[in-house]
Design an enzyme around this catalytic site. Sequence first.
Site, PDB file in Angstrom:
ATOM      1  N   GLY A  14      38.226  39.094  34.161  1.00 30.73           N
ATOM      2  CA  GLY A  14      37.739  38.012  35.005  1.00 30.73           C
ATOM      3  C   GLY A  14      38.824  37.231  35.726  1.00 30.73           C
ATOM      4  CB  THR A  15      42.385  37.827  36.622  1.00 29.14           C
ATOM      5  OG1 THR A  15      42.258  39.107  37.226  1.00 29.14           O
ATOM      6  CG2 THR A  15      42.899  37.968  35.206  1.00 29.14           C
ATOM      7  CG  ASN A  16      39.840  39.602  41.321  1.00 28.65           C
ATOM      8  OD1 ASN A  16      40.405  39.293  42.364  1.00 28.65           O
ATOM      9  ND2 ASN A  16      40.149  40.687  40.634  1.00 28.65           N
ATOM     10  CG  MET A  88      34.048  48.097  34.747  1.00 28.04           C
ATOM     11  SD  MET A  88      35.047  48.692  36.117  1.00 28.04           S
ATOM     12  CE  MET A  88      35.476  50.286  35.458  1.00 28.04           C
ATOM     13  CE  LYS A  89      24.639  50.724  34.598  1.00 28.76           C
ATOM     14  NZ  LYS A  89      24.652  51.823  33.655  1.00 28.76           N
ATOM     15  CB  ILE A  90      26.819  52.468  40.271  1.00 27.15           C
ATOM     16  CG1 ILE A  90      28.217  53.091  40.241  1.00 27.15           C
ATOM     17  CG2 ILE A  90      26.131  52.738  41.605  1.00 27.15           C
ATOM     18  CD1 ILE A  90      28.245  54.588  40.232  1.00 27.15           C
ATOM     19  CG  ASN A 105      33.384  46.337  44.588  1.00 26.24           C
ATOM     20  OD1 ASN A 105      33.554  45.715  43.529  1.00 26.24           O
ATOM     21  ND2 ASN A 105      33.816  47.574  44.755  1.00 26.24           N
ATOM     22  CG  HIS A 107      38.067  50.202  45.116  1.00 25.66           C
ATOM     23  ND1 HIS A 107      37.430  50.692  43.991  1.00 25.66           N
ATOM     24  CD2 HIS A 107      38.949  51.159  45.493  1.00 25.66           C
ATOM     25  CE1 HIS A 107      37.904  51.889  43.721  1.00 25.66           C
ATOM     26  NE2 HIS A 107      38.830  52.202  44.608  1.00 25.66           N
TER      27      HIS A 107
HETATM   28  C1  GRF Z   1      40.260  44.494  39.684  1.00 25.64           C
HETATM   29  O1  GRF Z   1      41.470  45.173  39.730  1.00 25.64           O
HETATM   30  C2  GRF Z   1      39.306  45.050  40.706  1.00 25.64           C
HETATM   31  O2  GRF Z   1      39.927  45.639  41.797  1.00 25.64           O
HETATM   32  C3  GRF Z   1      38.559  46.094  39.956  1.00 25.64           C
HETATM   33  O3  GRF Z   1      38.458  45.605  38.649  1.00 25.64           O
HETATM   34  C4  GRF Z   1      39.538  44.721  38.375  1.00 25.64           C
HETATM   35  C5  GRF Z   1      38.967  43.464  37.792  1.00 25.64           C
HETATM   36  O4  GRF Z   1      39.936  42.639  37.235  1.00 25.64           O
HETATM   37  N1  GRF Z   1      37.304  46.375  40.607  1.00 25.64           N
HETATM   38  P1  GRF Z   1      39.546  41.185  36.705  1.00 25.64           P
HETATM   39  O5  GRF Z   1      38.415  41.356  35.707  1.00 25.64           O
HETATM   40  O6  GRF Z   1      39.133  40.359  37.880  1.00 25.64           O
HETATM   41  O7  GRF Z   1      40.790  40.670  36.054  1.00 25.64           O
END
Ligand code: GRF
Length: 187
Positions: A14-16, A88-90, A105, A107
């Site tokens: 969840g760093t994003n 991590m799910k489509i 999203n 990526h």
């Molecule tokens: C990120 O690198 C993103 O590109 C990918 O999953 C990772 C998620 O990282 N889809 P975080 O959970 O936000 O730390």
Amino acid sequence: MVKRNTCVFISGKGTNLKNLILKSRDYNFPINIKLVVCNNKKAEGIKLAKINSIPLLLVNTNKRNFENLIIKFLKKYKISFICLAGYMKIISKNFLKNFRKDIINIHPSLLPKFKGLNTFKRVLKNNEKKTGCTVHFVNEKLDGGKIIVRKSFSINKKDTELLIKNKTQKLEYIAFPEAIVKIFRNY
Ligand code: GRF
């Protein structure tokens, strides 16, 4: 400014999400995070929702109707924008049919190159000169929607998978907010 009620989907650290929560405190940033959806009860990101008092929906993706439950919550919290941040799910076609607003999203590669999983390993194996991250709209094709923002860096000979991952994630923290601002600039 009228901010969009936003839901962030996560599965891991969840760093994003953390970065988007911080940005959303800015008066001029166009979203408010009203809901977090997570499909992994061990995800570290869950703590972030709790610390920041953001409602959290933990879903079990083994259950047949889990997406219907998500849709119900999206309605409850009047969500009009979704950010997938390491989910991590489509997303199913049915979900896309039900939620007709924007889903984006992030990526960890320069799409259209290296769709799917294990991007860093594949980037190195392929002797790429550069890599980076992409923020794109979600459609029915995996990592295939219209690109909003892409950020890149050059790969050094000494770069390992871990170093590339760290460099990519640093760029993600710039690219994700930038993409959101870009989407709503014209509204
Ligand atoms: C990120 O690198 C993103 O590109 C990918 O999953 C990772 C998620 O990282 N889809 P975080 O959970 O936000 O730390």
